[in-house]
Motif scaffolding. Structure first.
Motif, PDB file in Angstrom:
ATOM      1  N   VAL A  87      -1.275  -6.362  -9.620  1.00 34.77           N
ATOM      2  CA  VAL A  87       0.117  -6.156 -10.009  1.00 34.77           C
ATOM      3  C   VAL A  87       0.948  -6.754  -8.885  1.00 34.77           C
ATOM      4  O   VAL A  87       0.651  -6.542  -7.709  1.00 34.77           O
ATOM      5  N   CYS A  88       1.975  -7.497  -9.235  1.00 37.93           N
ATOM      6  CA  CYS A  88       2.848  -8.070  -8.210  1.00 37.93           C
ATOM      7  C   CYS A  88       4.297  -7.980  -8.676  1.00 37.93           C
ATOM      8  O   CYS A  88       4.569  -7.725  -9.850  1.00 37.93           O
ATOM      9  N   ALA A  89       5.178  -8.211  -7.745  1.00 38.93           N
ATOM     10  CA  ALA A  89       6.607  -8.387  -8.025  1.00 38.93           C
ATOM     11  C   ALA A  89       7.225  -7.240  -8.814  1.00 38.93           C
ATOM     12  O   ALA A  89       8.149  -7.455  -9.588  1.00 38.93           O
ATOM     13  N   GLY A 143      -5.274  -5.794   3.738  1.00 34.26           N
ATOM     14  CA  GLY A 143      -5.474  -7.214   3.481  1.00 34.26           C
ATOM     15  C   GLY A 143      -4.483  -8.019   4.301  1.00 34.26           C
ATOM     16  O   GLY A 143      -3.487  -7.481   4.804  1.00 34.26           O
ATOM     17  N   TYR A 144      -4.736  -9.320   4.401  1.00 39.78           N
ATOM     18  CA  TYR A 144      -3.945 -10.172   5.279  1.00 39.78           C
ATOM     19  C   TYR A 144      -3.366 -11.343   4.505  1.00 39.78           C
ATOM     20  O   TYR A 144      -4.038 -11.957   3.682  1.00 39.78           O
ATOM     21  N   HIS A 145      -2.098 -11.632   4.788  1.00 37.33           N
ATOM     22  CA  HIS A 145      -1.359 -12.695   4.105  1.00 37.33           C
ATOM     23  C   HIS A 145      -1.399 -13.983   4.923  1.00 37.33           C
ATOM     24  O   HIS A 145      -1.507 -13.938   6.154  1.00 37.33           O
ATOM     25  N   PRO A 146      -1.258 -15.139   4.257  1.00 40.19           N
ATOM     26  CA  PRO A 146      -1.270 -16.418   4.971  1.00 40.19           C
ATOM     27  C   PRO A 146      -0.170 -16.554   6.023  1.00 40.19           C
ATOM     28  O   PRO A 146      -0.305 -17.321   6.963  1.00 40.19           O
ATOM     29  N   TRP A 147       0.907 -15.818   5.883  1.00 41.70           N
ATOM     30  CA  TRP A 147       2.023 -15.931   6.835  1.00 41.70           C
ATOM     31  C   TRP A 147       1.870 -14.980   8.020  1.00 41.70           C
ATOM     32  O   TRP A 147       2.772 -14.848   8.829  1.00 41.70           O
ATOM     33  N   GLY A 148       0.698 -14.320   8.130  1.00 42.73           N
ATOM     34  CA  GLY A 148       0.400 -13.528   9.312  1.00 42.73           C
ATOM     35  C   GLY A 148       0.636 -12.036   9.200  1.00 42.73           C
ATOM     36  O   GLY A 148       0.311 -11.298  10.131  1.00 42.73           O
ATOM     37  N   GLU A 149       1.186 -11.566   8.121  1.00 44.43           N
ATOM     38  CA  GLU A 149       1.412 -10.132   7.943  1.00 44.43           C
ATOM     39  C   GLU A 149       0.216  -9.498   7.251  1.00 44.43           C
ATOM     40  O   GLU A 149      -0.636 -10.189   6.691  1.00 44.43           O
ATOM     41  N   SER A 150       0.178  -8.174   7.261  1.00 39.91           N
ATOM     42  CA  SER A 150      -0.844  -7.434   6.529  1.00 39.91           C
ATOM     43  C   SER A 150      -0.171  -6.476   5.557  1.00 39.91           C
ATOM     44  O   SER A 150       1.012  -6.158   5.699  1.00 39.91           O
ATOM     45  N   SER A 151      -0.937  -6.039   4.563  1.00 41.50           N
ATOM     46  CA  SER A 151      -0.449  -5.083   3.566  1.00 41.50           C
ATOM     47  C   SER A 151      -1.545  -4.094   3.223  1.00 41.50           C
ATOM     48  O   SER A 151      -2.733  -4.426   3.285  1.00 41.50           O
ATOM     49  N   ARG A 152      -1.119  -2.930   2.830  1.00 39.58           N
ATOM     50  CA  ARG A 152      -2.050  -1.924   2.313  1.00 39.58           C
ATOM     51  C   ARG A 152      -2.486  -2.360   0.912  1.00 39.58           C
ATOM     52  O   ARG A 152      -1.668  -2.834   0.117  1.00 39.58           O
ATOM     53  N   ILE A 153      -3.766  -2.183   0.595  1.00 44.33           N
ATOM     54  CA  ILE A 153      -4.299  -2.521  -0.723  1.00 44.33           C
ATOM     55  C   ILE A 153      -4.632  -1.224  -1.454  1.00 44.33           C
ATOM     56  O   ILE A 153      -5.250  -0.318  -0.886  1.00 44.33           O
ATOM     57  N   TYR A 154      -4.218  -1.179  -2.702  1.00 42.64           N
ATOM     58  CA  TYR A 154      -4.469  -0.032  -3.561  1.00 42.64           C
ATOM     59  C   TYR A 154      -5.235  -0.493  -4.798  1.00 42.64           C
ATOM     60  O   TYR A 154      -5.094  -1.628  -5.231  1.00 42.64           O
ATOM     61  N   TYR A 156      -5.367  -3.891  -8.970  1.00 47.92           N
ATOM     62  CA  TYR A 156      -5.076  -3.827  -7.538  1.00 47.92           C
ATOM     63  C   TYR A 156      -3.613  -4.163  -7.274  1.00 47.92           C
ATOM     64  O   TYR A 156      -2.946  -4.798  -8.095  1.00 47.92           O
ATOM     65  N   LEU A 157      -3.149  -3.750  -6.107  1.00 45.62           N
ATOM     66  CA  LEU A 157      -1.833  -4.156  -5.643  1.00 45.62           C
ATOM     67  C   LEU A 157      -1.801  -4.067  -4.133  1.00 45.62           C
ATOM     68  O   LEU A 157      -2.602  -3.367  -3.525  1.00 45.62           O
ATOM     69  N   CYS A 158      -0.910  -4.843  -3.541  1.00 48.83           N
ATOM     70  CA  CYS A 158      -0.706  -4.762  -2.098  1.00 48.83           C
ATOM     71  C   CYS A 158       0.761  -4.450  -1.839  1.00 48.83           C
ATOM     72  O   CYS A 158       1.642  -4.930  -2.554  1.00 48.83           O
ATOM     73  N   THR A 159       0.987  -3.616  -0.830  1.00 48.15           N
ATOM     74  CA  THR A 159       2.337  -3.143  -0.567  1.00 48.15           C
ATOM     75  C   THR A 159       2.445  -2.567   0.838  1.00 48.15           C
ATOM     76  O   THR A 159       1.440  -2.218   1.449  1.00 48.15           O
ATOM     77  N   GLY A 160       3.656  -2.465   1.288  1.00 47.81           N
ATOM     78  CA  GLY A 160       3.949  -1.743   2.512  1.00 47.81           C
ATOM     79  C   GLY A 160       4.439  -0.334   2.216  1.00 47.81           C
ATOM     80  O   GLY A 160       4.620   0.474   3.119  1.00 47.81           O
TER      81      GLY A 160
END
Length: 150
Positions: A80-82, A135-146, A115-119
């Motif tokens: 799920v995104c956006a 999980g880790y994003h290409p721009w260097g940040e990380s997010s929680r995965i559910y 699945y989804l990723c979020t802060g």
């Protein structure tokens, strides 16, 4: 409230591109949303899907169902995104309507999990999602995965 699947209602394509990009986009990624939403209409694959939430004829929210949300866990899908609900409509669980539609379509597509990723912490748990890691994003940040079992 009415959920529109752009895949099933291609007449909403331009409105979906404009709205979703206005909530999640930048000048650098405009073509990403345009291309993905445009091509979801003609693919025979169950993914991607893009949704608009309407209150009468007014768009008040959106979400997507995609193969990867720019995150390192490419072994997991769909995502799920956006997910977005206009501020004046928040507090009414309207996001859950979009989540339920994504779950329904993911299950119909033969998937066993979503699945989804979020802060955000605390929101998705209300709807049955469980934290499974980072999980880790290409721009260097990380997010929680559910994840949620369908």
């Amino acid at each position: 409230m009415k959920i529109i699947s752009v895949k099933k209602h291609p007449e909403y394509k331009d409105a979906a591109i404009k709205y979703i990009h206005s909530k999640w986009g930048s000048p650098e990624n405009e073509k990403v949303y345009e291309d993905c939403i445009t091509n979801c209409i003609t693919t025979t694959s169950p993914l991607p899907q893009w949704y608009l939430l309407l209150d009468n004829d007014k768009i008040i929210g959106c979400a997507g169902l995609i193969t990867n949300d720019f995150i390192s866990r490419m072994d997991l899908y769909p995502w799920v995104c956006a997910l977005y609900i206009e501020e004046e409509y928040r507090g009414n669980a309207y996001g859950s309507l979009l989540l339920e539609q994504a779950k329904k379509d993911a299950k119909a597509g033969g998937f066993s999990h979503l699945y989804l990723c979020t802060g955000h912490i605390g929101y998705y748990e209300k709807y049955g999602f469980k934290y499974i890691g980072t999980g880790y994003h290409p721009w260097g940040e990380s997010s929680r995965i559910y994840a949620i079992e369908l």
